[in-house]
Design an enzyme around this catalytic site. Structure first.
Site, PDB file in Angstrom:
ATOM      1  CG  ASP A  75      -0.277  -0.244   2.546  1.00 55.27           C
ATOM      2  OD1 ASP A  75       0.545   0.644   2.889  1.00 55.27           O
ATOM      3  OD2 ASP A  75      -0.370  -1.228   3.385  1.00 55.27           O
ATOM      4  CD  GLU A  82      19.751 -24.581 -14.791  1.00 51.94           C
ATOM      5  OE1 GLU A  82      18.431 -24.921 -14.937  1.00 51.94           O
ATOM      6  OE2 GLU A  82      20.424 -24.798 -13.872  1.00 51.94           O
TER       7      GLU A  82
END
Ligand code: GLA
Length: 727
Positions: free
Chosen positions: A531, A611
């Site tokens: 928020d 990777e």
């Protein structure tokens, strides 16, 4: 001047770059809302209608005029007990138990600069940025109650804010049973409400629904803004789309319980309200006392939802987020949570750090498990001393060793919590919010500390300062349960939900003031406290505990309506994904995670050579793209309700560069091609896709889009970097 008052009509006007807000103190002193929409000149009091309406009462002052009713008129600060039976912002009970407060205009002041709020986060204006404040006072003489309505305006960003201070200037106490900060009344119209619902690990799902007669509300009773509903409400005309039509947004600058309500009434009028949750709220004000209702950020767009989002994005990024990290690039982190959980020792941490450094990571974030006896998640919260036997050395020494590798050091804390199995609980049982003689509700086996107490706040601040002083550059501030018992041994339990949040803000305010160079990442089991209130202190928030690329796309999609990308923290994790079991390509995980603040959440020692190489390249690429991602304009390019793909775009402020990402979740036999249509390019120019060398005319590509390659499997992702070339 953005704010003006016309003495003859008593009409207040607030103008922004492209919007106008108007209200009027009428002849009875009621503050009526007139207009919030596209910028206009003149007065809009002709929007009011008066009619004799059965069962809608009339204020005594109206005499025999039965056409004046607060039940039908649009209002700025509706209070219960005035004959308006719609949802109010204020419910007040006097010392005799009588409800109601008739509030009348008693004065106003217009001043330069944007107001700030004592103890609460609020939008601020930047040096040189135009801003003004309007303060209107409404009074109830019987109670001696004043409501100071605060309106702030940042005209250049089309932002208007609202807050309210209720004061007891009388001789007797009264109690607020409800306090909302913002109300928008619409005299007509047919609207959809857009809200964002969710759950732990699946936050902020987009929901749009037609408002029918009755009331639609979302909120949180959990003491936190919550995973379940975001403290945001958007109202839109039925035909409003991303790039067309009217919409209004409210975004609550508060991290505790809230309500957001949209009510469609008997006269086909719509009211939206936002404020503090009524749950366990009963706030007595003695003579001389006051309470401030947290701020609501409002914005209006007549150009669809993307403009509304752009307004919120700019405001939160530049007028809510503060400090050094507001504009500076955030570090690429490697967080140990999904890599190691609680199972590690000092050697493992150093090995992970070394491997992460070789990949190009900037910062190691040591997540949960580093402090006293924290070998399961049911103990030790509150005992913020490093477990030296587990780490193999002191915390400052571990930090020193990691920093010697050329990495920064971040750490996880959950300071608002206490485990029953902790030294702190054994010493201070009364610091936990539990009800005497009742067994408490446990959440993740833990209890919540009573942040309304000064001694608790001081303990937390001292503990966190000691951790930071070990050489920490970043901490992840977590919060892993909802509050159930609003009980404080210091009394005033009807005030506790609010005082808890004030206590949290005081702690965060003091820490950020003392350590301006330390970056704090907010977190509450992922995005349970995502928020604008938290963002005032923590310029980024771990958006969700769900790191699955597919789910994250819809979480980011929902989050993007009210919050900028720069505050969204997202990490590439390993596969099968720990939350969903899904296997997605590493490239797609990167495409989705390079949304804002970026990092990895996997054990680098378990990566294979391919990777490792791919991740090193991703980190280099992110560094190149970081500026446009965190500072560019963001567009949602797909319609979640109808499209079978996700696509989103970042474009630099001058329109010269665009970064477009797309993911096709599911492949099918003989798939029809997917076209992605960019936005915001400079008309009349050409753009070059810098990877393929293809050149696109901007107007045609913004009209018809361009095709993606037919995917070869599920979850395939595509990235395009367009650069404007001369026409
Ligand atoms: C919460 C956070 C996670 C992790 C754990 C640690 O769930 O959201 O990222 O930090 O706590 O316990």
């Amino acid at each position: 001047m953005p704010i003006t008052f016309d003495k003859g009509t008593k009409i207040f006007t607030i103008n922004t770059h492209s919007t106008t807000y108007q209200m009027m103190a009428d002849s009875f002193g009621y503050l009526l809302h007139l207009y919030y929409g596209a910028k206009t000149q003149g007065f809009t009091d002709w929007t009011l209608t008066f009619a004799d309406r059965g069962f809608s009462g009339n204020p005594y002052d109206a005499g025999k005029d039965r056409t004046y009713s607060l039940d039908a008129l649009p209002q700025e600060f509706p209070a219960q007990g005035t004959g308006d039976y719609r949802s109010p912002l204020l419910v007040v009970r006097d010392s005799e138990g009588t409800y109601g407060a008739d509030l009348r205009y008693s004065g106003h002041e217009i001043r330069d600069g944007k107001y700030s709020l004592s103890g609460l986060p609020a939008v601020y204006a930047n040096p040189g940025e135009e801003s003004q404040t309007l303060s209107i006072t409404l009074t109830n003489k019987r109670l001696g109650l004043t409501a100071e309505l605060l309106y702030g305006v940042i005209p250049g960003k089309d932002i208007i804010t609202r807050s309210v201070i209720i004061r007891n200037n009388g001789n007797n106490p009264f109690t607020l049973e409800k306090l909302g900060s913002s109300c928008l009344d619409f005299t007509h119209g047919n609207f959809d409400a857009i809200t964002f619902y969710g759950r732990h690990a699946m936050e902020r799902n987009y929901q749009r629904q037609r408002l029918n007669h009755g009331s639609y509300s979302v909120g949180s009773r959990r003491g936190m803004s919550s995973h379940q509903y975001s403290p945001v409400m958007i109202l839109a005309d039925h035909d409003t789309t991303e790039s067309h039509g009217r919409c209004w947004g409210m975004n609550f600058v508060y991290s505790g319980g809230f309500f957001a309500e949209a009510e469609y009434d008997q006269y086909n009028q719509t009211r939206i309200t936002m404020g503090l949750s009524q749950e366990k709220f009963s706030y007595e004000l003695s003579p001389g006392e006051e309470i401030t209702g947290p701020e609501v950020i409002m914005t209006f767009s007549s150009e669809g939802l993307e403009k509304l989002s752009h307004n919120f994005h700019a405001c939160i990024r530049e007028n809510i987020c503060r400090g050094k990290f507001r504009n500076s690039s955030r570090p690429v982190v490697l967080n140990t949570w999904e890599a190691l959980y609680l199972d590690f020792d000092g050697k493992k941490i150093l090995d992970v750090a070394e491997s992460a450094k070789a990949l190009g990571v900037d910062m190691l974030v040591l997540d949960d498990g580093w402090f006293m006896k924290r070998n399961t998640d049911s103990q030790a919260l509150g005992d913020w001393t490093a477990d030296e036997s587990k780490l193999g050395c002191s915390l400052p020494e571990l930090v020193r060793r990691v920093k010697a590798m050329g990495l920064d050091f971040g750490i996880w804390v959950e300071p608002e919590m206490i485990s029953e199995d902790s030294e702190l609980y054994r010493a201070h049982k009364d610091w936990a919010m539990t009800i005497p003689r009742e067994n408490p509700v446990l959440g993740r086996n833990q209890l919540v500390l009573d942040l309304s107490r000064k001694d608790v706040r001081e303990y937390i601040i001292t503990a966190i300062c000691e951790i930071i002083d070990a050489g920490i550059s970043y901490f992840k501030w977590d919060y892993n349960r909802s509050i159930s018992e609003m009980y404080s041994r210091s009394g005033s339990n009807g005030k506790l939900s609010y005082k808890y949040i004030l206590g949290l803000y005081e702690i965060l305010g003091r820490l950020t003031a003392k350590y301006p160079d330390v970056l704090i990442e907010g977190c509450a089991g992922g995005g349970g406290r995502f928020d604008a209130g938290m963002l005032f202190y923590t310029p980024q928030i771990w958006c969700s505990d769900n790191t699955d690329a597919l789910d994250r796309m819809s979480i980011h999609y929902g989050t993007s309506f009210a919050f900028p990308m720069s505050v969204i923290s997202a990490h590439v994790s390993t596969c099968p994904n720990h939350q969903t079991g899904r296997i997605t390509p590493l490239k797609t995980r990167f495409t989705v995670s390079m949304t804002g603040a970026f990092g990895y959440e996997l054990d680098p020692l378990k990566l294979n050579d391919d990777e490792r190489l791919e991740i090193s390249k991703q980190i280099q690429q992110y560094r190149i793209d970081r500026e446009i991602i965190t500072e560019g304009l963001y567009y949602r390019l797909n319609d979640l309700e109808s499209d079978n793909y996700f696509a989103w775009e970042y474009i630099s402020a001058d329109g010269s560069k665009a970064l477009i990402n797309a993911v096709i979740p599911n492949n099918h036999g003989n798939n029809p091609p997917v076209y992605v249509t960019p936005k915001g390019l400079t008309p009349g120019t050409f753009y070059c896709d810098i990877d393929s060398g293809k050149i696109y005319p901007s107007d045609a590509i913004m009209d018809s889009g361009f095709p993606l390659e037919i995917p070869k499997g599920d979850y395939e992702s595509f990235t395009f970097r367009l650069e404007r070339i001369s026409a």
